[in-house]
Design a protein around this motif. Structure first.
Motif, short mmCIF file in Angstrom:
data_model
loop_
_atom_site.label_atom_id
_atom_site.label_comp_id
_atom_site.label_asym_id
_atom_site.label_seq_id
_atom_site.Cartn_x
_atom_site.Cartn_y
_atom_site.Cartn_z
N GLU A 170 0.83 -1.20 0.00
CA GLU A 170 0.00 0.00 0.00
C GLU A 170 0.86 1.25 0.00
O GLU A 170 0.57 2.23 -0.71
N GLU A 171 1.94 1.26 0.78
CA GLU A 171 2.83 2.41 0.81
C GLU A 171 3.51 2.62 -0.55
O GLU A 171 3.65 3.75 -1.02
N PHE A 172 3.93 1.51 -1.18
CA PHE A 172 4.55 1.64 -2.49
C PHE A 172 3.54 2.11 -3.53
O PHE A 172 3.87 2.94 -4.40
N THR A 173 2.31 1.63 -3.45
CA THR A 173 1.30 2.08 -4.40
C THR A 173 1.10 3.59 -4.31
O THR A 173 1.01 4.30 -5.32
N GLU A 174 1.05 4.11 -3.09
CA GLU A 174 0.84 5.54 -2.91
C GLU A 174 2.03 6.35 -3.42
O GLU A 174 1.84 7.38 -4.09
N VAL A 175 3.24 5.89 -3.17
CA VAL A 175 4.40 6.66 -3.64
C VAL A 175 4.55 6.52 -5.16
O VAL A 175 4.96 7.46 -5.84
N PHE A 176 4.18 5.37 -5.73
CA PHE A 176 4.14 5.23 -7.19
C PHE A 176 3.17 6.27 -7.79
O PHE A 176 3.47 6.89 -8.80
N ARG A 177 2.00 6.41 -7.14
CA ARG A 177 1.00 7.36 -7.64
C ARG A 177 1.55 8.79 -7.61
O ARG A 177 1.40 9.55 -8.57
N ARG A 178 2.20 9.15 -6.53
CA ARG A 178 2.69 10.52 -6.39
C ARG A 178 3.85 10.81 -7.34
O ARG A 178 3.94 11.90 -7.92
N VAL A 179 4.73 9.84 -7.54
CA VAL A 179 5.89 10.05 -8.41
C VAL A 179 5.47 10.15 -9.88
O VAL A 179 6.14 10.81 -10.67
N ALA A 180 4.36 9.53 -10.25
CA ALA A 180 3.92 9.56 -11.64
C ALA A 180 3.58 10.97 -12.12
O ALA A 180 3.63 11.26 -13.32
N VAL A 181 3.25 11.87 -11.19
CA VAL A 181 2.88 13.24 -11.55
C VAL A 181 4.11 13.96 -12.12
O VAL A 181 5.13 14.10 -11.46
N GLY A 182 4.02 14.38 -13.37
CA GLY A 182 5.13 15.09 -14.00
C GLY A 182 6.27 14.20 -14.45
O GLY A 182 7.35 14.69 -14.80
N SER A 183 6.07 12.88 -14.46
CA SER A 183 7.14 11.95 -14.84
C SER A 183 7.56 12.15 -16.29
O SER A 183 6.73 12.46 -17.16
N LEU A 184 8.85 11.97 -16.57
CA LEU A 184 9.36 12.01 -17.93
C LEU A 184 9.33 10.65 -18.60
O LEU A 184 9.68 10.52 -19.77
N ASP A 186 7.95 7.56 -20.53
CA ASP A 186 6.88 7.42 -21.52
C ASP A 186 5.85 6.39 -21.09
O ASP A 186 4.64 6.62 -21.25
N ASP A 187 6.27 5.25 -20.55
CA ASP A 187 5.31 4.23 -20.12
C ASP A 187 4.36 4.79 -19.06
O ASP A 187 3.16 4.52 -19.07
N THR A 188 4.92 5.56 -18.12
CA THR A 188 4.10 6.15 -17.06
C THR A 188 3.09 7.13 -17.65
O THR A 188 1.90 7.13 -17.30
N ARG A 189 3.54 7.98 -18.56
CA ARG A 189 2.65 8.97 -19.15
C ARG A 189 1.55 8.31 -19.97
O ARG A 189 0.39 8.74 -19.94
N ARG A 190 1.90 7.25 -20.72
CA ARG A 190 0.89 6.54 -21.49
C ARG A 190 -0.10 5.85 -20.56
O ARG A 190 -1.30 5.78 -20.86
N GLY A 191 0.41 5.31 -19.45
CA GLY A 191 -0.48 4.67 -18.49
C GLY A 191 -1.51 5.64 -17.93
O GLY A 191 -2.68 5.28 -17.71
N LEU A 192 -1.09 6.88 -17.71
CA LEU A 192 -2.00 7.88 -17.16
C LEU A 192 -3.03 8.37 -18.19
O LEU A 192 -3.99 9.04 -17.82
N LEU A 193 -2.81 8.06 -19.47
CA LEU A 193 -3.83 8.34 -20.47
C LEU A 193 -4.94 7.30 -20.43
O LEU A 193 -6.07 7.56 -20.84
N ARG A 194 -4.62 6.11 -19.93
CA ARG A 194 -5.60 5.03 -19.87
C ARG A 194 -6.32 4.95 -18.52
O ARG A 194 -7.47 4.53 -18.44
N LEU A 195 -5.60 5.31 -17.46
CA LEU A 195 -6.07 5.05 -16.11
C LEU A 195 -5.92 6.29 -15.24
O LEU A 195 -5.12 7.17 -15.54
N ASP A 196 -6.66 6.33 -14.12
CA ASP A 196 -6.42 7.40 -13.17
C ASP A 196 -5.15 7.06 -12.38
O ASP A 196 -4.58 5.96 -12.50
N GLY A 197 -4.66 8.01 -11.59
CA GLY A 197 -3.38 7.84 -10.92
C GLY A 197 -3.31 6.62 -10.03
O GLY A 197 -2.30 5.91 -10.01
N ARG A 198 -4.36 6.37 -9.28
CA ARG A 198 -4.37 5.21 -8.37
C ARG A 198 -4.32 3.90 -9.16
O ARG A 198 -3.54 3.00 -8.84
N ALA A 199 -5.14 3.79 -10.20
CA ALA A 199 -5.18 2.55 -10.98
C ALA A 199 -3.85 2.33 -11.70
O ALA A 199 -3.37 1.19 -11.81
N GLN A 200 -3.25 3.41 -12.19
CA GLN A 200 -1.95 3.27 -12.87
C GLN A 200 -0.90 2.79 -11.89
O GLN A 200 -0.05 1.95 -12.23
#
Length: 312
Positions: A170-184, A186-200
């Motif tokens: 759960e802690e890793f999921t939350e920090v994964f969600r927060r780090v995805a914001v503004g990530s450079l 490409d896989d992360t950015r494409r994931g956020l086009l498909r899913l909301d931050g929590r699901a990604q």
């Protein structure tokens, strides 16, 4: 002509294909090893054959051993006698895509030397595969730099700027969600086009849990006063230890903490006697590439990823 997935009795024919182009391909030894662990499967290997049963083309997809759908195309081969190899290869890929479970199209990964554009033979091999992929719907393109650390490279000592601890999913999921914001990435950015931050973030967690690396290696990074700062996820794939995943929280970026996270992963693998640590980063992710260079990782190749359009 008939296009179909293979069955177990096709194995000798599948292994008979010899790719002479200077790009990565599923050679017989690799095919047998990955078939044994479930990364390759007869149902994920497709062939085209003529009316007499002569093999005309073959495509091989990879997946996680416990996966239910292919994730990446490793190799496409067409017999030299085929009049229009591009059209046949594209038809083969298109037929397979239509039969695979619903979802994003499997990517096509090409493993190339660093200066591949300067080699006419490599460039020609890449251009042909690009055209095949595009006709089959893989119109996206991403170039990733491949790095490696080997013994003799630096193993940095902790700086004290971060404290590394174990943490739950759960802690890793939350920090994964927060780090995805503004990530450079490409896989992360494409994931956020498909899913909301929590699901990604949950999808990312599931992907890394499925990799061969030990979950016990993962570390949450905190500042000395106990505030979350990021994470370091050493992992492994079929080729051995890899950097895996690391990230700094947006509010702490620009302070050089990426070096501390990469150093933690390097120390983790080196402490277990790793003979090599592999790593990739997007060509456009300049800060991460610079961190690898500072840490003594060597850029030895390029991974060209051809993909389908991002799904909104």
């Amino acid at each position: 002509m008939r296009i179909r997935p293979t069955v177990e009795s096709d194995l000798d024919r599948v292994l008979s294909c010899t790719v002479t182009a200077p790009v990565s391909w599923a050679d017989p030894d690799r095919y047998r090893r990955f078939l044994a662990d479930g990364s390759y499967r007869p149902a994920h290997t497709w062939i085209a054959e003529d009316a007499d049963g002569r093999l005309l083309a073959r495509a091989v997809w990879w997946t996680f051993p416990d996966g239910d759908r292919p994730l990446a195309l490793d190799c496409v081969w067409v017999d030299d006698g085929v009049a229009d190899p591009t059209a046949l290869a594209a038809e083969l890929l298109t037929a397979a895509h239509a039969a695979f479970p619903a979802g994003a199209l499997p990517e096509f990964h090409l493993f190339l030397p660093p200066a591949w554009r300067e080699d006419a033979a490599v460039r020609a091999a890449v251009d042909w595969r690009r055209e095949v992929a595009a006709r089959a719907g893989l119109t996206g393109e991403l170039e990733r730099l491949r790095y490696e650390w080997t013994p003799g490279g630096p193993v940095p000592e902790p700086t004290g700027r971060l404290v590394f601890t174990e943490a739950g999913d759960e802690e890793f999921t939350e920090v994964f969600r927060r780090v995805a914001v503004g990530s450079l990435d490409d896989d992360t950015r494409r994931g956020l086009l498909r899913l909301d931050g929590r699901a990604q973030a949950e999808e990312t967690l599931a992907e890394y849990l499925r990799m061969p690396g030990d979950r016990a290696w993962w570390r949450l990074a905190r500042t000395p006063d106990g505030e979350p700062a990021g994470f370091a996820v050493p992992s492994a794939n079929n080729g051995g230890p890899v950097v895996g995943y690391l990230g700094v929280l947006p509010e702490l970026r620009g302070r050089g903490l990426v070096d501390d996270l990469l150093a933690e992963i390097t120390r983790s693998h080196a402490s277990r006697g790793a003979a090599r640590i592999g790593a990739d980063t997007d060509f456009g992710n300049v800060p991460m590439a610079a961190a690898f260079e500072r840490a003594g990782y060597r850029n030895f190749g390029v991974r060209l990823v051809l993909s389908g359009p991002a799904e909104a």
